[in-house]
Design an enzyme around this catalytic site. Structure first.
Site, short mmCIF file in Angstrom:
data_model
loop_
_atom_site.label_atom_id
_atom_site.label_comp_id
_atom_site.label_asym_id
_atom_site.label_seq_id
_atom_site.Cartn_x
_atom_site.Cartn_y
_atom_site.Cartn_z
N LYS A 42 26.69 48.72 -21.96
CA LYS A 42 25.28 48.81 -22.23
C LYS A 42 25.01 48.99 -23.71
CE LYS A 42 24.78 51.34 -17.92
NZ LYS A 42 24.62 52.68 -17.32
N ASP A 102 36.18 50.97 -32.25
CA ASP A 102 36.79 52.27 -32.50
C ASP A 102 38.31 52.10 -32.46
OD1 ASP A 102 36.77 55.10 -32.77
OD2 ASP A 102 36.90 55.36 -30.62
N PHE A 151 31.70 60.96 -34.34
CA PHE A 151 31.09 60.46 -33.12
C PHE A 151 29.59 60.27 -33.34
CE2 PHE A 151 29.32 60.45 -28.90
CZ PHE A 151 30.20 59.60 -28.25
N ASP A 158 25.65 56.00 -26.97
CA ASP A 158 25.27 57.17 -26.17
C ASP A 158 26.32 58.26 -26.19
OD1 ASP A 158 27.22 55.65 -24.63
OD2 ASP A 158 26.74 57.00 -22.99
P1 5GP Z 1 37.25 51.07 -28.45
O1 5GP Z 1 37.91 52.41 -28.67
O2 5GP Z 1 37.83 50.36 -27.27
O3 5GP Z 1 37.24 50.24 -29.70
O4 5GP Z 1 35.72 51.37 -28.13
C1 5GP Z 1 35.33 51.64 -26.82
C2 5GP Z 1 33.94 52.16 -26.71
O5 5GP Z 1 33.95 53.53 -27.10
C3 5GP Z 1 32.85 51.56 -27.57
O6 5GP Z 1 32.34 50.35 -27.09
C4 5GP Z 1 31.81 52.66 -27.45
O7 5GP Z 1 31.13 52.54 -26.22
C5 5GP Z 1 32.67 53.91 -27.42
N1 5GP Z 1 32.66 54.56 -28.74
C6 5GP Z 1 33.59 54.52 -29.71
N2 5GP Z 1 33.22 55.26 -30.78
C7 5GP Z 1 32.01 55.78 -30.46
C8 5GP Z 1 31.09 56.62 -31.17
O8 5GP Z 1 31.26 57.06 -32.32
N3 5GP Z 1 29.93 56.93 -30.50
C9 5GP Z 1 29.66 56.48 -29.24
N4 5GP Z 1 28.51 56.85 -28.72
N5 5GP Z 1 30.50 55.68 -28.57
C10 5GP Z 1 31.65 55.33 -29.18
#
Ligand code: 5GP
Ligand code: MG
Length: 179
Positions: A42, A102, A151, A158
């Site tokens: 989302k 991330d 974060f 969210d």
């Molecule tokens: P990945 O670690 O696979 O690159 O990211 C996975 C998901 O983690 C992202 O699409 C997002 O939903 C969530 N995410 C990563 N870092 C943050 C952050 O700083 N804030 C929020 N709200 N979600 C995050």
């Protein structure tokens, strides 16, 4: 500023400027190609709707829901597609629009999965990038802003389903998620 936000990383105006710069680059690169714009629900919904309205090339829309989880049996991450695309992407130009990268696990696996479907091209655009957290080799083709390892919420992002509607990107107070 909301009481749960410690500080603002990108103001509403800075987000708008970042979106415009991304759109300018994408408009120059795609010109008159038709592009299937993929919204990863989302979190990306705000960035997606802001961006696509600036595109001057022809676009079509599609949406997916995906996440990655750690599997101890294969000691790596596995992609779970909860809602798949409705479009057959074979031979199409595909642009994935993301809110944030991330660790890179989700997009790394999603990209590999979509490449199996033989699109004409597959590019990734993200509003935010946290390269210091990367665990999978995943770089976006278009990055709006590089942010530190904090974060953040707002602009679709969210915590526990909340804060998505903030028009800015802010660092969430630790006490809000370390209860
Ligand atoms: P990945 O670690 O696979 O690159 O990211 C996975 C998901 O983690 C992202 O699409 C997002 O939903 C969530 N995410 C990563 N870092 C943050 C952050 O700083 N804030 C929020 N709200 N979600 C995050
Ligand atoms: Mg996301």
């Amino acid at each position: 500023m909301h009481q749960d936000v410690e500080r603002i990383l990108l103001t509403e105006e800075e987000v708008a400027g970042t979106i415009q710069k991304l759109a300018d680059r994408l408009n120059a690169d795609y010109q008159d190609k038709e592009v299937l714009c993929v919204c990863v629900l989302k979190g990306s919904v705000i960035v997606y709707s802001d961006l696509v309205r600036k595109f001057t090339f022809p676009v079509t829309f599609d949406f997916l829901i995906a996440s990655s989880y750690e599997s101890s049996s294969v000691s790596s991450h596995i992609l779970k597609i909860k809602k798949d695309l409705e479009t057959d992407i074979k031979g199409k130009h595909v642009l994935i629009i993301e809110d944030i990268i991330d660790t890179g696990h989700t997009l790394f696996h999603l990209k590999n999965e979509l490449l199996k479907r033989e699109p004409a091209s597959l590019k990734i655009c993200t509003l935010l990038d946290k390269p210091s957290r990367r665990e999978d080799p995943m770089e976006a083709d278009y990055v709006g802003a590089v942010i530190p390892n904090e974060f953040v919420v707002g602009c679709g992002l969210d915590y526990d389903g909340r804060y998505r509607q903030f028009p800015y990107v802010g660092v969430l107070k630790r006490e809000c998620y370390e209860k």
